[in-house]
Design a protein around this motif. Structure first.
Motif, mmCIF file in Angstrom:
data_model
loop_
_atom_site.group_PDB
_atom_site.id
_atom_site.type_symbol
_atom_site.label_atom_id
_atom_site.label_comp_id
_atom_site.label_asym_id
_atom_site.label_seq_id
_atom_site.Cartn_x
_atom_site.Cartn_y
_atom_site.Cartn_z
ATOM 1 N N ASP A 253 0.835 -1.096 -0.053
ATOM 2 C CA ASP A 253 -0.035 -0.040 0.224
ATOM 3 C C ASP A 253 0.766 1.135 0.082
ATOM 4 N N TRP A 254 1.876 1.176 0.768
ATOM 5 C CA TRP A 254 2.663 2.398 0.772
ATOM 6 C C TRP A 254 3.603 2.694 -0.562
ATOM 7 N N THR A 256 2.498 1.821 -3.357
ATOM 8 C CA THR A 256 1.443 2.110 -4.586
ATOM 9 C C THR A 256 1.118 3.665 -4.348
ATOM 10 N N ALA A 257 1.219 4.012 -3.086
ATOM 11 C CA ALA A 257 1.079 5.562 -2.788
ATOM 12 C C ALA A 257 1.890 6.546 -2.927
ATOM 13 N N ASN A 258 3.152 5.835 -3.148
ATOM 14 C CA ASN A 258 4.458 6.790 -3.286
ATOM 15 C C ASN A 258 5.151 6.390 -4.546
ATOM 16 N N ASN A 259 4.320 5.802 -5.476
ATOM 17 C CA ASN A 259 5.067 5.671 -6.923
ATOM 18 C C ASN A 259 6.632 4.961 -6.494
#
Length: 450
Positions: A253-254, A256-259
């Motif tokens: 999840d991290w 995905t959220a941070n490219n």
């Protein structure tokens, strides 16, 4: 000691543990002397018995000894050694042609393997695959793809990780001896974060362990500089460490959220080994890129990088490849391996093997407090050995137990940052009778080893 249970998918070798000489026998000792005189000393061997035949769950050496195989060539012969479909596919292919180089004049086998991996790997998004030769080569190419896609360079790996022996993958590997010592300098822009290690971090839950790792990543690297996070869903050489539930999903999840590209290194865990087709399936994690090798082709050298189309296609034409990558013999073998896994129900078979072995090992643990932790999934099981009544690693005991098992005709492997883990990777073609016999040997070995 002897069993004759038919072994699905394996050659017609007697499925028995049989010792006719000491281990190693005289013919193996003679070959080992020749090895010493001819082969670079940096190439070691765990057990110097020289094999002439293998199949089902046994290895037969030049002296006629038949050993129970709990190593599978380090998780390579997952479907069994010389599995019939693999043998036939390779024989047919070698009679047609052995090599053209896919980058020069391509062939259908490479395309068919790519199609199969795109279908079987986690996620229903559009995917592309590139084929290579070894796990380390595939890991390096996965990093190349992540860097060109994100236009960033940093790579995060984890404590206890093992990713290979090339320069970049040595930098990504945690353990110095024997993998890194004396071989630097290593590739730069590689950073290490703390892993979830339930036995050694007071059973820290997965979400909290992930928050700890993310805090280190954000402080020491920064998401704006990070191309990829690379992790083994269950660590291999690091000790068969299974992270706590929730650890992998939180990291994904991290990312995905941070490219940041989430890369699952499934070199050792892939292809039914853990009781799922891929180890990330246990955590319902869908990697951006998945790296596979070892069990993919039944012993022939092949590896793969499979990922989201927009990532895989970010490399320019000619930027990926290699002379031998996706060799036609290896591709033929891989297609036969995948057919065998699906046709013979080997995902379920791995789960049954895991249940049998963990039950026996937990029973042994109740009698012997030196078995500090029993862990793993499917046919990827380990015991971490400690000083009795403590969590202090006991590498000497681990060596003694492994050596005694070898002398009794059971091939086991060791691993772990502290050198105190016995790991078990039986072929999925092994019979229950052979597994029970191997566990009986381990019971006897522990009882005799003080």
């Amino acid at each position: 000691m002897s069993t004759n249970t038919p072994t699905p998918g394996g050659p017609s070798l007697p499925q028995e543990r049989r010792l006719v000489t000491a281990i190693p026998g005289p013919k193996s000792q003679e070959l080992q002397a020749r090895k010493t005189a001819a082969v670079a000393s940096g190439v070691g061997t765990t057990l110097p018995v020289y094999i002439t035949a293998a199949g089902g769950g046994v290895l037969v050496d030049v002296d006629g000894n038949s050993l129970i195989d709990l190593g599978s060539g380090i998780a390579v012969t997952t479907v069994g050694n010389s599995a019939p479909r693999v043998v036939q596919a390779v024989q047919d292919q070698v009679a047609a042609f052995t090599h053209t180089c896919f980058m020069v004049t391509p062939y259908a086998g490479y395309v068919e393997v790519a199609e199969a991996l795109n279908r079987l790997t986690p996620g229903d998004h559009e995917k592309r695959t590139a084929l290579f030769n070894s796990g380390a080569e595939a890991v390096e190419n996965a990093v190349k793809i992540a860097r060109t896609h994100t236009k960033k360079t940093g790579v995060v790996v984890f404590d206890h990780a093992y990713h290979g022996r090339t320069n970049l993958t040595m930098a990504m590997t945690a353990k110095s001896m024997p993998y890194k010592s004396g071989f630097g300098p290593f590739a730069s822009d590689v950073y290490r974060a703390p892993l979830s290690y339930p036995f050694r971090d007071d059973q820290l839950d997965g979400a909290t362990a992930a928050a700890r790792a993310i805090d280190v990543i954000e402080k020491q690297v920064g998401a704006d500089n990070l191309a990829a996070l690379v992790i083994e869903p269950i660590q291999g050489e690091g000790g068969f460490i299974v992270p706590a539930a929730g650890f992998l999903p939180a990291l994904q999840d991290w990312c995905t959220a941070n490219n940041v590209v989430f890369i699952a290194d499934e070199v050792q865990t892939g292809f039914a080994r853990t009781g799922a087709m891929f180890a990330v399936d246990h955590d319902q994690v869908v990697p951006d890129i998945i790296v596979t090798a070892k069990g993919i082709a039944g012993g022939l050298p092949l590896s793969a990088v499979t990922g989201r189309t927009e990532m895989m296609d970010s490399a320019h034409v000619g930027g990926l490849g290699g002379t031998y990558g996706g060799n036609p013999l290896a591709c033929a073998a891989a297609l036969a391996v995948l057919e065998t896994i699906e046709a013979d129900g080997l995902v379920d078979r791995a789960a049954k093997i895991g249940s049998l072995m963990t039950s026996r090992l937990h029973a042994l643990q109740e009698r012997d407090s030196r078995l500090g932790d029993v862990r793993g999934r499917g046919a990827m099981i380990a015991v971490e050995l400690v000083k009795a009544g403590t969590t202090e690693p006991d590498a000497d005991l681990t060596k003694q137990v492994a050596a005694a098992a070898h002398q009794a005709g059971v091939v086991v492997l060791t691993c772990g940052t502290y050198g105190n883990v016995l790991r078990f990777l039986p072929p999925l073609s092994i019979s229950d009778e052979l597994l029970e016999d191997a566990c009986n040997v381990l019971d006897d070995v522990f009882a005799a080893t003080k």
